[in-house]
Design a protein around this motif. Structure first.
Motif: not given
Length: 335
Positions: A95-98, A136-143, A154-158
């Protein structure tokens, strides 16, 4: 008294899970285009099977099942880590895109290198890991927002957004593939357990054997992170360092698993939830159960897919999605 009851429930649940896993394993070994009776299985195990029976058992079915067991465990433990770190019951490497981030790197690898290379099986998980870490880095960056705590929603949506973006990139790249390359990637995206010989078992085994024990050793850290950041700080836990390490482990487990099992989602979502409902939220107890349940789910899905439409089969990822999507919607409504 409470700890004693929890330990007793854990032992009973672990025993039942082991029995179910063995039962599913036997059923999967026995079923397929050519069925094997219990008597034939016993003869094979004690070394008295025919050459054809040994070929079916040892060269085709057993390695595929071991890949399914290891991949299911890796995805389940990865999901357990992500849910605990983010304190979000909807977190899952798929779900998180990993998984899609890892899949994009798999596609890039297939674009420039041949799958017939002798190093293919061992390099592919590393490429998938690079894609997973980048995601994972992009999720952290955009969240992340300066001065604010990272919100789990926000993490889930990203993650969902990145999944869609990576999926589009994969489709764009595969449109230029030849027929064999496209067939491979299409099967991978559908969640086909394509790693079906002993080389794949050898390639995946070190990731599982090395990383899952580290997660169990970090159970107390995960317990505190699951409660609250302030609790972890109060207990002297280096929150950021431990969080980064555990995220890297989660990404590595998910990336290595999907690199040989295909883009399978929802196992990392369902297995930890089921395990928590059975033995509670202590990571020392529910992580081993989640690993067992993850293996059971993936092997069951793969077996059902093979039996329904043998010999071509239905990808395990589709069977898991048919179960996992309603479960995801149920959690969305509940949480």
């Amino acid at each position: 008294m409470r700890n004693t009851n929890q330990q007793k429930r854990f032992r009973i649940t672990l025993l039942i899970s082991l029995i179910v896993l063995i039962t599913v394993l036997v059923i999967s070994l026995a079923t397929g285009y050519i069925s094997l009776t219990p008597t034939q299985l016993l003869q094979i195990i004690i070394g008295q099977g025919t050459s054809n029976e040994n070929l079916i058992f040892f060269q085709f079915r057993l390695p595929r099942l071991l890949v399914g067991i290891f991949a299911g465990m890796g995805l389940a433990v990865s999901g357990a880590i992500l849910q605990s770190i983010t304190r979000n019951p909807l977190s899952d490497p798929g779900i998180l895109g990993i998984n899609y981030g890892a899949g994009l790197m798999v596609v890039i690898y297939i674009s420039y290198f041949t799958a017939d290379s002798s190093k293919f099986l061992y390099i592919l998980p590393l490429f998938a890991l690079i894609g997973g870490i980048a995601t994972a880095f992009l999720i952290y960056l955009f969240s992340y927002k300066k001065g604010e705590r990272m919100e789990t929603t926000r993490i889930v949506l990203v993650g969902v957004g990145l999944s869609a973006a990576f999926s589009g990139a994969i489709i764009t790249l595969t449109s230029h593939f030849n027929r064999d390359q496209y067939t491979f990637i299409a099967s991978w995206l559908a969640g086909t357990v394509w790693g079906d010989d002993w080389n794949f078992v050898v390639a995946l085994l070190p990731w599982i054997v090395f990383l899952i024990p580290i997660v169990l050793l970090k159970s107390n850290v995960l317990n505190t992170l699951y409660l609250h950041e302030n609790v972890s700080v109060g207990l002297g836990v280096h929150v950021e360092r431990e969080r980064i390490l555990l995220i890297l482990i989660a990404v590595a487990l998910a990336s290595a698993s999907v690199s040989v099992s295909g883009g399978i989602a929802f196992i990392g979502l369902m297995a930890p939830h089921i395990a928590r409902s059975l033995v509670g939220s202590s990571h020392q107890l529910f992580v081993p159960i989640a690993a067992m349940i993850g293996a059971i789910l993936l092997i069951t899905a793969d077996t059902i897919g093979r039996v329904i439409l043998d010999p071509s089969g239905i990808p395990a990822g589709i069977i898991v999605t048919l179960i996992g999507a309603p479960y995801f919607m149920y959690l969305m409504a509940k949480k």
